[in-house]
Each structure stands twice: as C-alpha cells, then as structure tokens.
Design a protein around this motif. Structure first.
Motif, mmCIF file in Angstrom:
data_model
loop_
_atom_site.group_PDB
_atom_site.id
_atom_site.type_symbol
_atom_site.label_atom_id
_atom_site.label_comp_id
_atom_site.label_asym_id
_atom_site.label_seq_id
_atom_site.Cartn_x
_atom_site.Cartn_y
_atom_site.Cartn_z
ATOM 1 N N ILE A 121 -2.487 -2.477 7.999
ATOM 2 C CA ILE A 121 -4.061 -1.675 7.628
ATOM 3 C C ILE A 121 -3.772 0.118 8.557
ATOM 4 N N TYR A 124 -0.505 1.260 6.869
ATOM 5 C CA TYR A 124 -1.330 2.631 5.428
ATOM 6 C C TYR A 124 -1.964 3.113 5.816
ATOM 7 N N LEU A 142 -5.036 -0.900 0.786
ATOM 8 C CA LEU A 142 -5.366 -0.821 1.507
ATOM 9 C C LEU A 142 -6.318 -1.337 1.653
#
Length: 676
Positions: A121, A124, A142
């Motif tokens: 996460i 991204y 994401l």
C-alpha cells in the motif's frame, strides 16, 4: 487514451498483455512478467480496457542510468521469483532516483505477492504521489489491496477515483461498482459495531491447540468440539474430537469422544441431534462411500454408538457432501455440498424425512442463501426456522463472514443478514452455534486473547440476530418404588393436529429424555414402558412464549391395584362433556394400553373445580368420565372393564383460589382397581 497515462514508459512491456487476455495462450517475455502476471494480475480480469490501450513510448521515467540498470535487474529477478535480490535492486534504483514511478509500482506488486500488504500500500501510494495519472489503474489495485486489508474507507475512495474515469467498459464499471458497494457496506459495519463481550469458555476446553465448537445439546449442558494439532510431521495436522459437560455453570475437563468404529476412516463435521442421541457426520474416503465425503448417522444405543449408516445415494453423490445440521424433530437435515446443480462452489442443501422413513431428494436452499461463492457451516437453530451459516460472497468484511436467514410461513428464506462487528472481521469466520434460549452464541476465534490458536468463546447474541426462543422438556424416568432409572418409550405430540413431533427412548443409564418445545404450541408427552402404567404431561405454550425449561421427575407406577394416573391431555368443551379433538392421540394411546393389558379393570374418575353448584359439578364430572368410557368402547374395549364415577369438586389436588389451581382440579383420572 489520455487516461491511461501520457508517458507510461513501461508500456512497451505491456505489448504481451493483449494477447494474454485475448488468447490466454503463450507466456510473456521475461521483462513482461512483473506487469502482466504481477502488478496487473487483478486487472487482467477486471479491467482489460486499459491493458489493451494505446502503447505510448518505450522509455522509463528515470533519467538515471544507474537507476534504470538496477530496475531492469529487479525485473529479471522478479520474473525468476527471486524477491530478495529484486528488492535489493529496487531499493538501489530508488536510492538513485526516489521519483522513479515504475520502481515504486513494481515494489508494491512484489510486496503484495509476498503478503506484505501494508508495504505494498505504501509503495502504491508513493507512485500515486509522484504522478497520480501516470498509471490510473493503480487506484484500482490499491483500492483492492486496501479492501482486502480492511481499510474500507480508503479503498472506497481509491476505487471511486478509478470508477470516475471515462471510457470504462460497462462490465468493468459494473465490477468496480460492486467493489465500491462492498467497501462502503463493510465500512458501515465497522462504524457501527455491536456491544459484544467475548468470553473464553474455559481452560478445561481450550488449550494451546486449535479448538472449534461442533455441537451443543439442547439443554446446553453437553458440548462436542474438534481439537486440531500437529502430528509427528509438522506439516500434517490431526483432528480429534472431544466432549465436555456443564455442571453448576462449570465446564468439565474435555474428554476424547470415542466411537467403537473409528478405524473405519477419516470423519469430520460431527454434530448431535438436539437430544444428543443421534450423531451425524461426514465420512471421507470410506470404502462404501459414493464421493470424497459422504453423510452418515449413528445412534446412541445402550450407552454405545451404533455402527454408522450411510445416508444413501439419494442424499450423497460422487461429490463432496459434509457439514450436516438437523432440525429438532429430526425431519429435516441441512448440509453442504459442491455437487452439480448449485449456484457456486459449495451450497447449502436440505433433505426431508418422508413417511416411509426415507430421505427425500436434496433441495437447494436457493439464490437468497446460496451464491456463486461458497456457503458453509450451516447451523439450524432448535426453533427449526433460523439458519446461521458462513459465506465468502455475500456482502461482508472479507474472507468468510457469518450470516443469519429466517424461514417465513411461506417456506421462503429471508435475505441473509451479516452478523456485523465484532463477530465478523476481515479474516474467515466459519461457524456459529446458538443455544435454545437464542441469547447465547458460541464461536471459535483466534482474534481474541486466549490460550493459544483458535479458542471457543461465548457471547450474548444481539436482539436482531436471535432466533425464536424455544423451551424444552428434560425429564428423568424412574421406577416409583425402587427409584431405578428406566428406559421408557416417549412420544411428543403437537395437540393442534395430533402430529407426532418426536419419538424415542429415555436413556438406559440415567432415565433422561430431552425434547424441544416451541412457543405458540400446545404439546402432549406420552411415556410408556411394559409392566408400568402409562404417564402423560401437557405443555401449554400457545398463549405465551417461554424459554425456561420444564424439568420433570417422572416416577412410573407398576401396573398393580391402586396405581392411578391423571389424563392430562383429555379436554372437554367448556361446561360440557363433549371431548375435544386434541384429546384423540392420548385416548388412542390409552386404548392400546388397555388392549395390551387385557385383564385390567380400571375406574375413570371425573373431577371439577369448586366453581358452581356441587350437584352440577358431580353431574358434569360423571358425564365426562362416561364420554371417555364411550370412546374406549368404540375402540373395542369391553364395557365391563371400565367403571366410571363423578366426584365433582370433592377431591381437589390444588387450591380453588387461583386459575392455575382450578385448572389442575379439572381432570380425569384412571385408577387400576383390579384384574379379570
């Protein structure tokens, strides 16, 4: 298409994507791997529009030759699944150029592949922070990772960004919409948790191993559970079964559940009938089976479990059939199967016991309950109409969530309700057991501090998820003279239509019997044993709801002069001698008793309460006894074997002040007065 990103320099590595999506044939070249089978694996299925978009440029976004070299090395290592060296090269590339978007994207995908979702996460988000429109599908990637990890609000926000882009195919937009709805639904559950306190059931049951609750007897005093632990080979897990009894609110030390036929093969998904006297389970790989796992049953007879019986090819198939749960009357069995004809991977089905004592063809519970995913672990409450189960497809928090559905009067299942937080989480919740009262639930969880692994917890079920509260009768049958426990036949009858709800025998060991009573009904209980006078009980729940059990100590009298019994299920019209239809089953039972004991001479005594003139009471009581005698005569009983008397209100057995007392005084008694 500008929304794809005007300078996606890795686009030359996407040239293989179109053929992979359209033809599903050959693998990509080595440098295509991280994008085709890594970063974009999610969008190969959901968002093919962007994968077949116009290819723009072949240059990476970095101007650093050292960063470029390290990145290309990372791609090669990634394609070889050498994540350790790939990460070293990516970190080197980002050291040379912290704004190298492709490196952040590949790092995110690699972390996602490794199960390091939080790091994925973050990677991204770095890529988006550098240029949010460089590669718009990253918002979807994401969002999906955030959804899987329980960051529902953030997931919804990012999925909506992608959803807002123009030129999405209708099917893609529809799939995105489903994900957004799932994220919003889950976020609402998280924001509105139930005030539930999970209590570890007992150290006598839970251990450092994994424990799972299988079944709970109707009276809540006996539990069947599974314990899972590692064998000599740590990669192989062994499941064993245990039981525990509840005495004075304390669970006993769990003991192995032994059956004399355990050498038959693997077995699992064990569950008891509500009275604990029939065992249903899945036998897997048994030589007489029809599929990988079949459904079997075994009965507790004289303290031992009978040889299991395959439920037959009408019920079982050449597929996987498992996880049975039975209604309190034993007439409907719910189970899980991945057989053909369903809606998805595994569905919930049911079979019904027919009049010839054979099981019907299986019926799928339908699209309200079953989905294209997997529905598992059904539990039908003793009320016979509230079903708890797990699903990995119905709207939830992720993985498998627990749901409840109810059967209406038209035999239709309601839309399943998610049991919410904290019962459900982003992990898998698989099974739930609810006691007869409908208030207490049992669940297995590893999310709460316990003794190790999965433990069994109990909690108070929120009102909106509760089944209809049921009561039950728990009786102990003994000899009236010796107090010895007796194995007697019993029959539970629904008085409204004289339907036999349950039959069985009291336990040989302790004389106990157990049967469910559902509010809104009146019941008769008949108990018989050769050599003893019959016994009857009446349970009136038609006018009110009762969850407190009926606990009875029933002492059967030997058939001898002077023994007598109240006919508790013989009813008359108000102030009249006409017998009501609800009396039929009891009168027929007494008829059979008199025919089996053909030398018996009995007296029928009519009794009233003290309301009204005594002369009228004596006349009414006599006529009622006479009406019962006429019934017996019509059934073939000799008239001279049945004497009648009307006592009026002269011999009360309770007070005549309260309605309850007066009701007890209004009765018909059968008294053994001699033998022919």
């Amino acid at each position: 298409m500008e929304c794809f990103g005007k300078n996606y320099a890795m686009a030359h590595r996407l040239r293989y994507v179109t053929s992979a999506v359209e033809h599903q044939s050959s693998k990509s070249q080595v440098y295509a791997h991280p994008i085709i089978f890594g970063l974009l694996v999610f969008f190969l299925v959901l968002f093919p529009l962007y994968l077949s978009a116009q290819i723009l440029g072949n240059e990476l976004t970095t101007s650093s030759s050292k960063a470029r070299k390290a990145y290309l090395n990372a791609e090669k290592f990634f394609s070889e699944l050498n994540f350790s060296d790939a990460e070293k090269q990516l970190q080197r590339a980002l050291k040379y150029d912290p704004s190298f978007i492709e490196a952040w994207l590949l790092l995110g995908e690699m972390k996602n592949e490794q199960g390091a979702a939080l790091e994925a996460i973050a990677a991204y988000q770095y890529a988006i922070g550098i240029d949010s429109m460089f590669f718009p599908p990253v918002f979807g990637i994401l969002g999906k990772v955030q959804l899987d990890e329980g960051f529902f609000a953030q997931a919804s926000s990012n999925l909506k960004v992608y959803y807002s882009l123009p030129d999405l195919r209708p099917e893609v937009r529809a799939q995105l919409k489903q994900l957004i709805e799932k994220a919003d639904f889950a976020e609402n559950l998280v924001k509105n948790p139930y005030d539930i306190r999970m209590v570890n059931i007992s150290s006598a049951i839970n251990t450092v191993e994994d424990e799972y609750v299988n079944s709970l007897r109707l009276d809540g005093s006996f539990m069947l559970l599974t314990r899972k632990f590692k064998g000599e080979d740590e990669n192989v897990f062994i499941e064993s079964f245990f039981t525990s009894s509840l005495n004075d609110s304390i669970w006993s030390q769990s003991l192995p559940f032994e059956v004399p036929w355990k050498s038959r093969g693997n077995m699992g998904a064990l569950t008891f009938s509500p009275d604990g006297k029939t065992l249903y389970f899945a036998g897997c790989g048994w030589h007489e089976g029809f599929g990988s796992c079949d459904l079997y049953s075994s009965k507790l007879e004289k303290g031992s479990w009978s040889d299991p019986v395959n439920m037959g090819k009408t019920v079982n198939t050449n597929s996987w059939d498992s996880q049975p749960t039975i209604t309190p009357d034993g007439k409907e069995l719910y189970f899980v199967s991945n057989r053909s004809g369903g809606y998805g991977g595994s569905d919930i089905w049911k079979v019904m016991l027919l009049e010839d004592n054979q099981w019907s063809k299986p019926i799928n519970l339908g699209a309200k309950v079953n989905t294209s995913g997997n529905e598992m672990s059904p539990f039908i409450h003793p009320d016979g109409k509230t079903l708890y189960f797990s699903s990995d497809k119905l709207p939830g928090l992720g993985g498998s969530d627990l749901f409840v559905s109810r059967l209406d009067k038209a035999a239709r299942w309601s839309k399943p309700e998610n049991l919410g937080v904290p019962v459900n989480s982003i992990d898998d919740e698989m099974n739930l057991i609810v006691d007869a009262s409908g208030m207490k639930a049992y669940i297995s969880s590893n999310k709460i501090s316990g003794f190790g692994g999965y433990d069994i917890f109990t909690f108070t079920l929120p009102d909106e998820f509760r089944p209809e509260a049921v009561s039950y009768v728990k009786a102990v049958i003994t000899d009236a003279i010796s107090s010895q426990s007796l194995e007697a036949d019993f029959k539970l009858i629904l008085l409204s239509n004289n339907e036999i709800i349950a039959t069985g025998k009291s336990s040989l060991e302790d004389g106990s019997l157990l049967a469910v009573l559902i509010s809104g009904n009146d019941y008769a209980l008949h108990i018989q044993k050769e050599g003893y006078l019959f016994h009857s009980e009446n349970f009136s729940l038609k006018e009110y709801s009762q969850s407190e059990p009926f606990l009875l100590d029933i002492r059967l009298q030997p058939v001898e002069r002077g023994s007598k019994v109240v006919l508790k299920n013989v009813f008359f019209e108000l102030n009249k001698a006409e017998i009501l239809s609800e009396s039929t089953e009891e009168l027929l039972m007494i008829t059979q008793f008199l025919k089996k004991n053909a030398d018996l001479i009995v007296e029928l005594g009519g009794h009233t309460d003290s309301t009204g003139p005594e002369a009228l009471n004596e006349d009414l009581s006599f006529k009622r006894a006479e009406a019962v005698k006429k019934f017996f005569i019509k059934q073939g009983i000799d008239s001279d074997r049945v004497l009648i008397r009307g006592f009026g209100s002269k011999i009360p057995i309770a007070d005549n002040i309260t309605e309850e007392g007066r009701a007890l005084n209004r009765r018909t008694e059968l008294n053994v007065i001699g033998f022919k």
